[in-house]
Write a protein that holds these residues in place. Structure first.
Motif, PDB file in Angstrom:
ATOM      1  N   CYS A 153     112.128  92.926  18.071  1.00  0.00           N
ATOM      2  CA  CYS A 153     111.580  92.321  19.278  1.00  0.00           C
ATOM      3  C   CYS A 153     110.596  93.303  19.923  1.00  0.00           C
ATOM      4  O   CYS A 153     109.484  92.916  20.312  1.00  0.00           O
ATOM      5  N   ALA A 154     110.990  94.568  20.017  1.00  0.00           N
ATOM      6  CA  ALA A 154     110.118  95.584  20.607  1.00  0.00           C
ATOM      7  C   ALA A 154     108.840  95.756  19.794  1.00  0.00           C
ATOM      8  O   ALA A 154     107.740  95.881  20.350  1.00  0.00           O
ATOM      9  N   ALA A 155     108.964  95.752  18.469  1.00  0.00           N
ATOM     10  CA  ALA A 155     107.785  95.906  17.608  1.00  0.00           C
ATOM     11  C   ALA A 155     106.817  94.744  17.805  1.00  0.00           C
ATOM     12  O   ALA A 155     105.598  94.943  17.866  1.00  0.00           O
ATOM     13  N   ASN A 156     107.351  93.535  17.912  1.00  0.00           N
ATOM     14  CA  ASN A 156     106.497  92.368  18.095  1.00  0.00           C
ATOM     15  C   ASN A 156     105.925  92.284  19.500  1.00  0.00           C
ATOM     16  O   ASN A 156     104.871  91.678  19.711  1.00  0.00           O
ATOM     17  N   LEU A 157     106.621  92.861  20.483  1.00  0.00           N
ATOM     18  CA  LEU A 157     106.110  92.874  21.850  1.00  0.00           C
ATOM     19  C   LEU A 157     104.930  93.829  22.006  1.00  0.00           C
ATOM     20  O   LEU A 157     104.026  93.591  22.811  1.00  0.00           O
ATOM     21  N   ALA A 158     104.947  94.920  21.248  1.00  0.00           N
ATOM     22  CA  ALA A 158     103.952  95.976  21.438  1.00  0.00           C
ATOM     23  C   ALA A 158     102.561  95.547  20.971  1.00  0.00           C
ATOM     24  O   ALA A 158     101.608  95.573  21.742  1.00  0.00           O
ATOM     25  N   SER A 323     107.828  82.440  14.834  1.00  0.00           N
ATOM     26  CA  SER A 323     108.320  81.530  15.877  1.00  0.00           C
ATOM     27  C   SER A 323     107.571  81.727  17.184  1.00  0.00           C
ATOM     28  O   SER A 323     107.253  80.755  17.886  1.00  0.00           O
ATOM     29  N   SER A 324     107.245  82.984  17.533  1.00  0.00           N
ATOM     30  CA  SER A 324     106.525  83.232  18.777  1.00  0.00           C
ATOM     31  C   SER A 324     105.109  82.660  18.716  1.00  0.00           C
ATOM     32  O   SER A 324     104.609  82.115  19.705  1.00  0.00           O
ATOM     33  N   ARG A 325     104.467  82.746  17.550  1.00  0.00           N
ATOM     34  CA  ARG A 325     103.095  82.215  17.431  1.00  0.00           C
ATOM     35  C   ARG A 325     103.079  80.695  17.403  1.00  0.00           C
ATOM     36  O   ARG A 325     102.171  80.066  17.951  1.00  0.00           O
ATOM     37  N   VAL A 352     107.710  85.790  22.382  1.00  0.00           N
ATOM     38  CA  VAL A 352     108.481  86.716  21.543  1.00  0.00           C
ATOM     39  C   VAL A 352     109.888  86.887  22.099  1.00  0.00           C
ATOM     40  O   VAL A 352     110.883  86.823  21.363  1.00  0.00           O
ATOM     41  N   LEU A 353     109.985  87.085  23.421  1.00  0.00           N
ATOM     42  CA  LEU A 353     111.296  87.263  24.054  1.00  0.00           C
ATOM     43  C   LEU A 353     112.149  86.006  23.920  1.00  0.00           C
ATOM     44  O   LEU A 353     113.346  86.080  23.622  1.00  0.00           O
ATOM     45  N   ALA A 354     111.534  84.840  24.149  1.00  0.00           N
ATOM     46  CA  ALA A 354     112.284  83.580  24.072  1.00  0.00           C
ATOM     47  C   ALA A 354     112.789  83.326  22.661  1.00  0.00           C
ATOM     48  O   ALA A 354     113.937  82.900  22.466  1.00  0.00           O
ATOM     49  N   SER A 355     111.951  83.586  21.677  1.00  0.00           N
ATOM     50  CA  SER A 355     112.348  83.366  20.282  1.00  0.00           C
ATOM     51  C   SER A 355     113.475  84.321  19.885  1.00  0.00           C
ATOM     52  O   SER A 355     114.430  83.923  19.210  1.00  0.00           O
ATOM     53  N   SER A 356     113.374  85.574  20.303  1.00  0.00           N
ATOM     54  CA  SER A 356     114.422  86.554  20.001  1.00  0.00           C
ATOM     55  C   SER A 356     115.733  86.180  20.685  1.00  0.00           C
ATOM     56  O   SER A 356     116.821  86.301  20.093  1.00  0.00           O
TER      57      SER A 356
END
Length: 472
Positions: A153-158, A323-325, A352-356
């Motif tokens: 999640c952190a990697a995808n948020l950055a 999923s986030s995209r 990203v947060l919602a999907s995680s």
């Protein structure tokens, strides 16, 4: 520039109301990322984890099952590649369905796939945690799942390049491992691997023959193999955030055939030639570990467990990204809560947060409600990939004619023998639905997925009508 900083005029491709509206996303993926995502995306967790059940049901004929389903997947990827090269979009098939069929179709395909990916994130986290707790007994599974979730999640948020780097190295390890497996397997079959004797055709023709459980076993193996190909769509989603989307999609699609033939069909042929199909180790340890243990290579089985762990973590990373995209694209097209469409630093961080969070919620359900809610959720997503493939085929049938008439220069990738092979693929998908309805184990999945699809289609159609009425 690494990011598109302006919004096109309303109604044009890329505008907030258009099917390919992803102008705020960064373009941080490089061609090497896309190439390796395409290569490694074929080697999914389903190949390592789920193929054992297919072998146990079909026996040596699992090779035929993977070849048949692989041909179908090649056709689907070709159709999707044609549309994605012409209309690059983070919404991929969802955006294409909206453009070709209508907003309700994009809504249905997109949100059903989002549920599938988010649930898969949880399942892959559970699978990865089981491997780690096998090495570290006494440690809680949920803690490992939480750790994996936080990392990815952190990697995808950055930044999107973080996703690309993770997938690049994950894919490199998977490709290297399965290539080494194939080389060792072929050497053992040929009888030139030190310390081993060639099995010849013993395991292919003995123990009940090539079709030990008859046509029924082949059907079960076919159904198992179809759902092992999940994850191939990620490259068309990721292409929208690359520096050259058209080139990336075209390259991925054109090499799909040899990748599927080598990694899936080739490895199944090696496994059933080396190991008796009815060996308990095929299901209990997994077919790849069982094959390496059978060859007596010291530590090879545990090494393959590391590769399986990497495959599961890679799938988690890719599914959080995908999923986030998909959610972001749906919201940009006015088909979801606006909060999920917020972009910061070129990343849809709320999505990203919602999907995680949804994925971790599935993990909690597996502990809190393992006998009712969790199985219901698994059944609901059981046949979603087939629903998505049908939307892809129908969309390609309609968009191909539009492209030929209005923008033939965009047909960088062309579906083979159009429209004949598109219709063949559609017929094959409908045949798989019929086969699922015949099998007790898959019938519930078919009906549950059908119910979710109809509910989403009704909601999407109602939303489409409401928006049309407001426009009057």
């Amino acid at each position: 520039m690494s990011r598109t900083t302006h919004d096109p005029a309303p109604g044009t491709p890329g505008s907030p109301g258009s099917p390919d509206a992803d102008v705020s996303l960064s373009h941080g993926l490089k061609q090497r990322h896309l190439s390796m995502i395409a290569l490694g995306g074929v080697i999914g967790a389903g190949l390592f984890v789920g193929s054992g059940a297919g072998i146990a049901a079909a026996g040596p004929s699992i090779v035929v099952a993977y070849a048949v389903s692989g041909l179908l997947v090649m056709l689907v990827m070709r159709m999707l590649g044609e549309m994605s090269a012409a209309y690059p979009s983070s919404g991929s098939f969802s955006a294409h369905a909206e453009r070709a069929i209508g907003p309700w179709a994009g809504f249905t395909a997109g949100w059903s796939f989002w549920v599938l990916l988010c649930t898969a994130v949880g399942l892959e986290g559970i699978g990865a945690a089981k491997i780690v707790t096998g090495w570290l007994p006494g440690t809680p599974e949920w803690a490992w799942v939480a750790l994996f979730m936080v990392v990815f999640c952190a990697a995808n948020l950055a930044a999107v390049k973080n996703f690309g780097e993770f997938e690049f190295w994950f894919a490199a390890l998977k490709v290297g491992a399965i290539t080494l497996f194939l080389v060792l397997g072929v050497l053992a079959i040929a009888g030139v691997l030190p310390g081993t004797d060639s099995p010849g055709l013993t395991n292919l023709t003995g123990e009940g023959g090539f079709l030990p459980n008859g046509g029924e076993g082949l059907v079960i193996g076919l159904l198992a193999s179809v759902f092992a190909y999940g994850g191939l769509e990620t490259v068309t989603i990721a292409a929208a955030e690359s520096q050259d989307p058209v080139r990336g999609v075209a390259s991925a699609v054109r090499t799909a055939m040899w990748r599927i033939a080598l990694f899936y069909v080739g490895s199944m042929a090696v496994i059933v030639t080396l190991v008796p199909w009815d060996s308990k180790a095929v299901v209990e340890k997994g077919p790849y570990v069982a094959a390496l243990d059978h060859l007596g290579i010291p530590g090879a089985g545990q090494l393959m467990n590391v590769v399986v762990l990497v495959a599961l973590l890679s799938a988690m990373n890719a599914n959080i990204y995908g999923s986030s995209r998909i959610a972001y694209s749906l919201v940009r097209r006015g088909q979801g809560p606006k909060v999920l469409g917020r972009v910061s630093g070129g990343v849809p961080r709320t999505a990203v947060l919602a999907s995680s969070a949804f994925g971790f919620g599935c993990v909690l359900l597996s502990h809190w409600r393992p006998d009712d809610v969790f199985p219901w959720l698994l059944n609901m997503i059981g046949a979603v990939i087939l629903v998505v493939w049908i939307f892809i085929a129908v969309s390609q049938l309609r968009l191909r004619r539009v492209l030929q008439r209005e923008a033939p220069e965009k047909l960088v990738v062309r579906m083979w023998a159009f429209p004949f092979l598109t219709w063949v693929a559609l017929a094959a998908m409908l045949a798989i639905f019929v086969l699922m309805a015949r099998e007790p184990d898959t019938r519930v999945q078919l009906y549950s997925t059908g119910a979710m699809t109809l509910a989403l289609a009704a909601a999407g159609y109602a939303w489409q009508r409401t928006r049309a009425d407001r426009a009057l």
